[in-house]
Scaffold this motif. Structure first.
Motif, PDB file in Angstrom:
ATOM      1  N   LYS A 169      33.758  35.966  49.090  1.00  0.00           N
ATOM      2  CA  LYS A 169      33.756  35.746  47.695  1.00  0.00           C
ATOM      3  C   LYS A 169      33.514  34.104  47.745  1.00  0.00           C
ATOM      4  N   LEU A 171      34.370  30.817  46.037  1.00  0.00           N
ATOM      5  CA  LEU A 171      35.571  30.330  44.984  1.00  0.00           C
ATOM      6  C   LEU A 171      34.890  29.607  44.158  1.00  0.00           C
ATOM      7  N   LYS A 172      33.709  29.065  44.220  1.00  0.00           N
ATOM      8  CA  LYS A 172      32.845  28.218  43.001  1.00  0.00           C
ATOM      9  C   LYS A 172      32.447  29.044  41.831  1.00  0.00           C
ATOM     10  N   LYS A 174      32.538  32.579  41.924  1.00  0.00           N
ATOM     11  CA  LYS A 174      33.036  33.778  42.094  1.00  0.00           C
ATOM     12  C   LYS A 174      32.278  35.013  42.384  1.00  0.00           C
ATOM     13  N   ASP A 207      34.230  27.357  51.089  1.00  0.00           N
ATOM     14  CA  ASP A 207      34.194  28.136  49.679  1.00  0.00           C
ATOM     15  C   ASP A 207      34.233  29.475  50.039  1.00  0.00           C
ATOM     16  N   ASP A 211      36.855  38.967  50.088  1.00  0.00           N
ATOM     17  CA  ASP A 211      37.057  39.443  49.027  1.00  0.00           C
ATOM     18  C   ASP A 211      37.916  40.836  49.038  1.00  0.00           C
TER      19      ASP A 211
END
Length: 227
Positions: A169, A171-172, A174, A207, A211
């Protein structure tokens, strides 16, 4: 005696992951295949098995970290001895002891109760705690195979058009990507951007995280489909 061949770190990690996934599959099947009075005991056994896998995973990660630290330390010692005109004096026994001590220190870094706080372990709740949400989740899953807890979860990678196998995933934004694919794209283009429609977020390695939530959802879907 059968010859034992070395196992790579990736094979160990993959086998640990498969073991965890199997436990979750069995957990999801308990209400459908077991008598209600049998479930508490079986659930305790599954939780203990999950703890074993979590500890195995933790020890495996600690071992990798400890090896890196020991290699660095031994390299620095050897370079210092060479500069001083001395022979490398560190023995195998000393290296092994140093590795054991380093691993012990790594294990001490984990907070008390970390096994019970593992994301997969947390999902293994008593069924009387989850029965209110179970019907709702099953209805959403049966409806389109994508929705959980009121949110749409895509299980198909838009780039490969295949179901995620090892998703990561961003993180920025999603969004999730197939790990092997996104790593390949980033290797070819340092300025690679998110390939989800309408998203132009730049992808940075820092980032990207596993997941685990999506992997658990896919595992649960497959378990229900196999019933």
């Amino acid at each position: 005696m059968a010859q034992r061949f070395p196992v790579s770190n990736s094979e160990i990690a993959d086998n640990i992951k498969k073991g965890k996934d199997k436990i979750i599959q069995v957990y999801d099947m308990l209400p459908n295949f077991c008598l209600s009075e049998e479930i508490p005991g079986l659930l305790d056994e599954l939780r203990n098995a999950m703890k074993d896998y979590i500890m195995l995973d933790t020890r495996h990660q600690d071992l990798k970290t400890s090896k890196q630290k020991v290699i660095q330390l031994c390299t620095e010692n050897a370079e210092r001895e060479i500069r001083d005109g001395m022979k490398c004096s560190t023995s195998h026994e000393e290296i092994n002891q140093l590795l054991k001590n380093t691993m012990s220190k790594e294990l001490e870094k984990h907070p008390e109760g970390f096994l019970e706080r593992d994301p997969l372990y947390v999902t293994m709740k008593d069924f009387n705690e989850t029965e209110t949400n179970t019907l709702e989740d099953q209805e959403m899953d049966n409806e389109d195979g994508l929705a959980v807890t009121g949110e749409t979860v895509q299980t198909i990678d838009p780039y490969t058009k295949k179901e995620f196998s090892d998703p990561v995933k961003n993180l920025k934004c999603k969004h999730s990507y197939e790990k092997e694919i996104i790593q390949s794209l980033m290797a070819k283009n340092k300025n690679a951007k998110c390939y989800w429609m309408g998203c132009n977020n730049r992808i940075r390695a820092d980032d990207l995280v596993p997941d685990d939530e999506l992997k658990r959802h896919i595992t649960r879907m497959k378990a229900r489909a196999a019933i």
